[in-house]
Design a protein around this motif. Structure first.
Motif, mmCIF file in Angstrom:
data_model
loop_
_atom_site.group_PDB
_atom_site.id
_atom_site.type_symbol
_atom_site.label_atom_id
_atom_site.label_comp_id
_atom_site.label_asym_id
_atom_site.label_seq_id
_atom_site.Cartn_x
_atom_site.Cartn_y
_atom_site.Cartn_z
ATOM 1 N N UNK A 78 5.475 -44.232 -4.214
ATOM 2 C CA UNK A 78 6.322 -43.127 -4.607
ATOM 3 C C UNK A 78 5.378 -41.866 -3.664
ATOM 4 N N UNK A 79 4.156 -41.828 -3.506
ATOM 5 C CA UNK A 79 3.455 -40.918 -2.886
ATOM 6 C C UNK A 79 4.029 -40.774 -1.304
ATOM 7 N N UNK A 80 4.084 -42.039 -0.969
ATOM 8 C CA UNK A 80 4.530 -42.197 0.648
ATOM 9 C C UNK A 80 5.846 -41.686 0.523
ATOM 10 N N UNK A 81 6.881 -42.254 -0.369
ATOM 11 C CA UNK A 81 8.218 -41.547 0.043
ATOM 12 C C UNK A 81 8.307 -40.210 -0.294
ATOM 13 N N UNK A 82 7.423 -39.563 -0.960
ATOM 14 C CA UNK A 82 7.635 -38.190 -0.818
ATOM 15 C C UNK A 82 7.079 -37.548 0.234
ATOM 16 N N UNK A 83 6.037 -38.121 0.681
ATOM 17 C CA UNK A 83 5.660 -37.347 1.974
ATOM 18 C C UNK A 83 6.858 -37.734 3.260
ATOM 19 N N UNK A 84 7.201 -38.893 3.228
ATOM 20 C CA UNK A 84 8.384 -39.282 4.230
ATOM 21 C C UNK A 84 9.480 -38.372 3.939
ATOM 22 N N UNK A 85 9.846 -37.884 2.899
ATOM 23 C CA UNK A 85 11.128 -37.019 2.883
ATOM 24 C C UNK A 85 10.899 -35.751 2.494
ATOM 25 N N UNK A 86 9.607 -35.472 2.542
ATOM 26 C CA UNK A 86 9.088 -34.022 1.904
ATOM 27 C C UNK A 86 9.833 -33.290 0.835
ATOM 28 N N UNK A 87 9.629 -34.237 -0.160
ATOM 29 C CA UNK A 87 10.450 -33.966 -1.408
ATOM 30 C C UNK A 87 9.837 -33.157 -2.267
ATOM 31 N N UNK A 88 10.584 -32.724 -3.330
ATOM 32 C CA UNK A 88 10.160 -31.570 -3.977
ATOM 33 C C UNK A 88 9.594 -31.963 -5.405
ATOM 34 N N UNK A 89 10.124 -33.119 -5.734
ATOM 35 C CA UNK A 89 9.459 -33.516 -7.009
ATOM 36 C C UNK A 89 9.695 -35.251 -7.167
ATOM 37 N N UNK A 90 8.776 -35.885 -7.526
ATOM 38 C CA UNK A 90 9.097 -37.310 -7.697
ATOM 39 C C UNK A 90 9.028 -37.816 -9.274
ATOM 40 N N UNK A 91 9.521 -38.727 -9.675
ATOM 41 C CA UNK A 91 9.609 -39.339 -11.008
ATOM 42 C C UNK A 91 9.303 -40.892 -10.968
#
Length: 463
Positions: A225-238
């Motif tokens: 999840x941490x990697x995917x959020x960095x890749x997407x520059x996401x605002x929030x992860x669950x």
């Protein structure tokens, strides 16, 4: 054959060691006899998660229950535990069985029991089931045709009706959801995607080994999840756990948000933004932030031992707005007296949209208003039950007056051994589902938390 015991939530054991078809059938038979003492033919729903052979274990349990004379309906597909609980509630079933070991690692599976209106079976009920478990596997002479049902669509529709999906879809947030190869699949993504909002799922496919992770939504388990959020520059992860009844959240900087902050954020949103009213039920490992919020707003506050069956018991008797536990389980008024990871995550997302804040900004606001508080937990592994009991008995007999130079204000023995301090606390208690001794602490700084956990470890070691 071995005696089988229910823990904090269900009977759990290692697959092929103690979690076997003969033992599953014994437990199902024990439940069948228990129900038969109240009603000749009960309506029983059976569901299962993504674990190894879960559907086969569910089919076997369903056959045993049917052989005892009950009307059994088996899920036609994998589904979240709260979906089974909702089916029990809505269709007024007499009981539900969920084959799952929830957040435990892939070596385990389990047998959870749900009772009307979708609540975890209390100890008073499971103790009777234990007494009715036969010493040998029951003989199944003929197979009975068991009905199949798909409860998932109704569950998703029900959850959707309790959240402002229109506002979420218009928010433009980038969201990543980690289903941890469990029952969450792509449900969260499918509900929030649309208009300006973009969401994607990682680990949404079934994997009986959970990708080599323990399916518990806590920081150390969320590297994908941490990697995917960095890749997407996401605002929030669950992240949701293996059976979909727990939630974890990651902020826009890729940092895990401890669950106590989620509790505070949800309470603020429900009480202030939504104007909902009711009591709060928390376990002994709950945050002091909730106590401060309850004191400020005059909210009735109940405290229970750890285990959602205790929270659910209070929710059956009182008008409860929010039921919360440290492991990520959250129950919401108007839904179920039981945990639901999907609904909790959607409401947290709704809270961010309503507050027009990032995760960091929202948590910072709450820390300023009701904190600051930080928490931590350490699990001491391979501590036998006999040793756990000896440690607790010693501490209860001779509790310390000071811990790490801090005065003990109160000793609490509601569940395990808890020392309340000025602006903090520490708790030592057995896991209830695994051979672990858990050490918890909360204080006004991360450094103080680590100091308290170290002190808790010394207390356990020298007791």
């Amino acid at each position: 054959m071995d005696k089988l015991r229910f823990g904090t939530d269900g009977w759990r054991a290692k697959v092929a060691k103690n979690f076997t078809f003969p033992n599953v059938n014994r437990v199902a038979y024990g439940l069948g006899l228990t129900l038969k003492k109240k009603k000749k033919s009960s309506l029983v729903f059976v569901g299962y998660d993504t674990r190894f052979y879960s559907e086969k274990f569910a089919q076997s349990a369903a056959q045993i229950l049917a052989s005892v004379g009950h009307r059994v309906v088996l899920s036609s597909k994998i589904l979240p535990t709260p979906a089974l609980s909702l089916a029990v509630k809505v269709h007024r079933a007499d009981a539900g069985v969920m084959i799952t070991a929830s957040h435990n690692n892939a070596d385990y599976n389990g047998f959870k029991i749900k009772l009307p209106p979708g609540v975890s079976a209390p100890s008073s009920f499971t103790q009777v089931v234990e007494k009715n478990i036969p010493a040998i596997e029951p003989e199944l002479k003929t197979k009975t045709k068991v009905k199949l049902a798909d409860w998932l669509p109704f569950y998703l529709k029900s959850v959707s009706s309790k959240v402002d999906l229109k506002a979420i879809r218009k928010s433009g947030l980038k969201i990543v959801v980690d289903s941890m190869h469990g029952v969450g699949e792509s449900h969260f993504e499918n509900l929030v995607n649309g208009s300006k909002t973009k969401a994607r799922t990682v680990a949404g496919n079934r994997d009986v080994f959970f990708g080599g992770r323990q399916p518990e939504p806590i920081g150390p388990n969320l590297k994908p999840l941490f990697k995917a959020m960095r890749d997407d520059r996401a605002d929030v992860g669950f992240a949701t756990d293996g059976d979909g009844d727990r939630i974890g959240m990651v902020d826009e900087k890729g940092r895990f948000v401890d669950v106590h902050k989620l509790h505070a954020l949800l309470l603020y949103h429900l009480w202030v933004n939504r104007g909902m009213r009711g009591a709060v039920v928390k376990t002994v490992s709950g945050t002091l932030m909730i106590e401060r919020m309850a004191e400020k707003w005059g909210i009735p506050l109940f405290e229970t031992p750890i285990g959602f069956k205790y929270i659910g018991g209070v929710m059956l008797k009182e008008k409860v707005l929010l039921g919360i536990e440290e492991s990520g389980g959250i129950a919401i008024q108007g839904h179920l007296p039981e945990r639901d990871g999907l609904l909790s995550g959607l409401l947290l997302l709704e809270a961010l949209v309503a507050m027009k804040k990032s995760v960091t900004e929202a948590i910072g606001f709450l820390q300023k208003e009701f904190g600051p508080f930080y928490s931590g937990r350490i699990d001491l592994e391979n501590v036998p039950a006999q040793r756990q009991t000896a440690i607790l008995n010693r501490l209860k007999k001779s509790p310390p007056s000071h811990v790490g130079g801090r005065k003990v204000v109160r000793v609490q023995m509601l569940d395990g051994f808890k020392l309340k301090l000025e602006k903090g606390w520490l708790l030592i208690r057995p896991s209830g589902t695994e051979p672990l001794l858990r050490l918890y602490a909360e204080a006004s700084s991360p450094q103080e938390v680590q100091s308290l956990l170290k002190s808790a470890g010394s207390l356990a070691k020298h007791s």
